[in-house]
Design an enzyme around this catalytic site. Sequence first.
Site, PDB file in Angstrom:
ATOM      1  N   GLU A 450       0.801  -1.225   0.000  1.00 49.51           N
ATOM      2  CA  GLU A 450       0.000   0.000   0.000  1.00 49.51           C
ATOM      3  C   GLU A 450       0.834   1.276   0.000  1.00 49.51           C
ATOM      4  OE1 GLU A 450      -3.034  -0.173   3.015  1.00 49.51           O
ATOM      5  OE2 GLU A 450      -4.126  -1.750   1.948  1.00 49.51           O
ATOM      6  N   TYR A 505     -11.552  -2.671   0.134  1.00 47.36           N
ATOM      7  CA  TYR A 505     -12.460  -2.846   1.271  1.00 47.36           C
ATOM      8  C   TYR A 505     -13.821  -2.202   1.010  1.00 47.36           C
ATOM      9  CZ  TYR A 505      -8.467  -4.631   3.812  1.00 47.36           C
ATOM     10  OH  TYR A 505      -7.399  -5.387   4.216  1.00 47.36           O
ATOM     11  N   GLU A 541      -5.844  -8.298  -0.474  1.00 45.56           N
ATOM     12  CA  GLU A 541      -6.540  -8.010   0.786  1.00 45.56           C
ATOM     13  C   GLU A 541      -7.995  -7.712   0.493  1.00 45.56           C
ATOM     14  OE1 GLU A 541      -4.999  -5.144   3.527  1.00 45.56           O
ATOM     15  OE2 GLU A 541      -2.906  -5.766   3.264  1.00 45.56           O
TER      16      GLU A 541
END
Length: 637
Positions: A450, A505, A541
Site C-alpha cells: 500500500e 475494502y 486483501e
Amino acid sequence: MESSSSPRCEQFRHGNRLPIALENDSLDAYIAEKRAGRPSMLKPTPTPTREMVNLDGVWRFGLDSRLNDQPWKARLDTPLEAAVPASYNDLFTDAEIRDHVGWVYYQREVRVPRGWSGERILLRFDAATHAARVYVDRALVGEHVGGYTPFDIDITDNVAAGGAFRLTVAVSGDLSNETIPPGKIEVGLTGKRTQVYFHDFYNYAGLARSVWLYSVPETRVEDVTVVTTFTGATGVVDYRVVLVGDAEVRVRLRDASGAVVAEGSGAEGSLEISDVVLWKPGAPYLYELEVEALVADVVVDSYPVSVGVRTVEVRGHEFLINGEPFYFTGYGKHEDTAVRGKGHDNAYMVHDFQLMEWSGANSFRTSHYPYAEDVLDFADRHGIVVIDETAAVGLNMGVVGGLSGTPPFPTFSEQYAGAATHAAHAQHIRELIGRDKNHPSVVMWCIANEPASNEDGAREYFEPLVKLARELDPTRPLTYSLVMFATFQNDQIIDLFDVVSMNRYYGWYINAGDLTTAEMYLQGDIQGWIDRTGKPIMMTEYGADTMPGLHSVWDQVWTEEYQVDFLEMYHRVFDRFPQFVGEQVWNFSDFATTNGLHRVGGNKKGIFTRDRRPKSAAFALRRRWRGLNGRKPGAEF
C-alpha cells in the site's frame, strides 16, 4: 548431465555482489564486512564440516533507561529475564516496558565448543527488530539495521575454542524516516517519547527469532544460487557457488531417496535430471544439491541446498506455475500470537499450516515483512505457495489523511520517504532476495504494501528499486499491493510490475453495510485495472472486522454473517473475470494493532481468532476453496 556453463547461467551475472572466489587479498575486507553484521546468504545448518549451538532460552533483560551507562561492560544489573525467541513487549506486566522507546539489552553467557579451534566462529541472528548492536564481553563486534532479515557476525578474534564469553545484544524497536518500515518519535508535554507508525499492526520488538553460535571452515561455501527449469521429462538445475578461499567445487544432486541423479564440477554450471519430478503446489518434491569445496581432493566444506524444480511465468493475464495456470487461494498473514508477539513458534507454525490446508488455501503473502526462514522451509516441504514481501509498509502519508487520501505533506519527500528511506528499502530488498532466492515455494516478490503509488514522486522512488529487484532475481515476477487511494486512473507505477495486486475494502471502509453498492464499485474497479494493464489481477486483501459470536439476520457489520456475505459478494465479482488469478483474504487470524480507538482488542478481520478458533467464514471459505484446487472458477479441468 551438463557441468559446463550454459546460456541459462547468464542470469546469475545479474546483481552479483561477490566474486566467485574470495582470494586472500579480499579476505580481510570480507571479514571486516562480516564483523559489521553483513547479511549471511546461507542459513546455518549442521554438516560434516559445520557445527551449531542454539542460544535460545531465557536471557537477562533490561531497558536502557534503567541500566547504567555502557551496560554491556558488566553483568546486567536487572532482575528481569526475557524469553528468546519472543517479542519483549507482552512478556511483562510493566506498561513502561511494553511501550518503551529506545534500546533494550539482552545478555547471557556462551561457551564455545572446544573442538572449534581453527574454525571461523560466528554469531547468527535470525532477526533483531528493528536494529541491533552486538557485544562480546566489552567489545562491540557488529551492528545491523532491519528487523526481519538475518545477519551474522564473525567473532573468531574475540573468543577461543573451549572458552566462555558474555554476549550482550542491544535491540531498538524505534522507527524513523530512515527505517523500513518508517515511523516517527514524538515527545509529549510530559517529556515522554512515543513511537508513531503508519502501519496497522503492533510494533513488536526484540529478539523474535533464534540466535545461534556456529562454526565454518576457513575455506568454505559462502553462497549458492539455483535456478530451475524443465523441458518435457528433463529437468535442469543451474547453479552458481561463491567460495571464501581457493578451492575446487563439486556438486551432487540427490533425489528424495538419496540417490545421486546428477553431478558436476566447477563454481557454476547446469545439471540435467532425467524423468524429473516437479515441485508443484500441493504436491511438493524436493531434491538436495550437495555442494562441496575441495582442496587437494579433500573435502574442506559441504553445504546442502533443497531444490524444487519448477518454473514461474506471467503470460498475458495468466500466472503460470510449471506452464499451467495457477489460481491463488489463501491469506495475508502475520507473525502474531499472544504473549510471544512476533516470536517464532514452531507449534503455531505447524498448526497454522494445518488450518490453511483444512480451509483449502494454497498460498499466503508474508504481509508485511519477511517471515522466519523456517516458515519458508516448511512451505517448500508442504507445497504451499508464497508471495514474499519486504517490510516496506506505511509508505503512504495519505493514510494519515484518512479516507480522503489527502496527505499532510508529500509521501516521497525528505520529510518522510526520502533518500535515507530509499537506501534502507534497497538494502532490505537485497537481504530478502539474498535469503529467499532458492525457495521453490516463493513465486513472487512483493516489494511494498500500500505505497502512495498515486502520488508524484512514486515513480522516481520505485523505478530504481524495481530495477534492483530484477537484477538480483530475473526469474520471479514482481508486484506491490495497491492501496484503495491508488486507482486505475491515478496510479503512476503499475507498468513497472508484472501482477496487479489489489487491497480493497468496499463494503467495509467504503459502503459499510451496503454490499449491493459495494459490489458495483468493486466490479468497476477490477474492470478498470483490466482495461488499463492487460496484466493478471488478484486480490491480496479483502475482509471485514468480525466479532466472534456476534450474529444478526440483517447486514449488520461486525457479525459473523456479514463477514460471510462480504466474502461471497467479492467471490461473485472475481468469478466474472477470466483475468483474475487469485484471492487472499485479509486476514488469516485476528492480530494485535496500535492502541487506536478504532481497534478494540486488535484487528478482527481474521477468519480465525487470534487463538485460531474458526469463525463462520472459515467454513464458507473451505467450501469454496477446496472445490477450486488451484484452478480459476469455471476453468476447464
